[in-house]
Design an enzyme around this catalytic site. Sequence first.
Site, mmCIF file in Angstrom:
data_model
loop_
_atom_site.group_PDB
_atom_site.id
_atom_site.type_symbol
_atom_site.label_atom_id
_atom_site.label_comp_id
_atom_site.label_asym_id
_atom_site.label_seq_id
_atom_site.Cartn_x
_atom_site.Cartn_y
_atom_site.Cartn_z
ATOM 1 N N ASP A 105 0.839 -1.199 0.000
ATOM 2 C CA ASP A 105 0.000 0.000 0.000
ATOM 3 C C ASP A 105 0.878 1.255 0.000
ATOM 4 O O ASP A 105 2.024 1.209 0.434
ATOM 5 C CB ASP A 105 -0.883 0.040 1.251
ATOM 6 C CG ASP A 105 -1.894 -1.093 1.264
ATOM 7 O OD1 ASP A 105 -2.170 -1.662 0.197
ATOM 8 O OD2 ASP A 105 -2.399 -1.400 2.365
ATOM 9 N N LYS A 106 0.289 2.368 -0.412
ATOM 10 C CA LYS A 106 1.031 3.641 -0.448
ATOM 11 C C LYS A 106 1.616 3.976 0.931
ATOM 12 O O LYS A 106 2.728 4.484 1.047
ATOM 13 C CB LYS A 106 0.074 4.742 -0.920
ATOM 14 C CG LYS A 106 0.730 6.084 -1.146
ATOM 15 C CD LYS A 106 -0.261 7.058 -1.783
ATOM 16 C CE LYS A 106 0.260 8.473 -1.776
ATOM 17 N NZ LYS A 106 -0.698 9.426 -2.376
#
Length: 238
Positions: A105-106
């Site tokens: 994920d970011k």
Amino acid sequence: MMRLDKLLAARTGMTRSESRKAIAKGRVTVAGAVCKQADAQVDEAAALALDGAPLAGAYQKYVYIMLNKPAGVVSASRDKRDTTVADLVAAAYPRRQLFPAGRLDKTSTGFVLLTDDGALAHDLLAPAHHVEKVYLVTLDAPLTPEMCAGFAAGVTLADGQTLAPALAEPAGADPCLVRVTLRQGVYHQIKRMFGVFGAGVNALHRESIGGVALDGALAPGQYRELTQAELAALQNWR
Ligand code: URA
């Protein structure tokens, strides 16, 4: 064997047309002899020199990079808005079409494998024999025996999807620090798994892939190529 213009381009970062011109001008030697034929078939490991200067580095068909992904960077090759993991290494590998073999994920950090070897990526990520990945997770609540038992049995997500068994175990004295081992790659998987037990994830860091640990010397944003032993471990992880 490979065409000389292609090999020269791969070893120098020149374009194919730049390397063809350099070859035509007699600037390139193969094993000490000038070769003016761009389409000459030469050994990938041949000693090449440009203007008399030996070119280091044998030709590599594929590149395998261990990156310590910083938070805020997206696991993609290209993105309109955000910096991608491929952007972080692009300057060093201008002619390679690198992509992340597996996503974080970011907001997550840690080990991302970047490669242009589609077959290895497929082998590592295929659902039937997905590679083992280990994460250090900071929860907003202490780890409970119910969470550990639930992970071991296979968590059923809010959408009804039942996941493969996974391991959740304490990762030190802090009860909110958990080590999670997965062999699956569902979107936001760990966050959703803990969400089933009412716990939120404050931080998530991938420590290893297929038994290969992220090099502790790599600061966020730094990267290096896999060693031969690390690559062999990923190629034979099963
Ligand atoms: N699980 C998540 O929720 N996020 C990640 O980045 C990786 C696994």
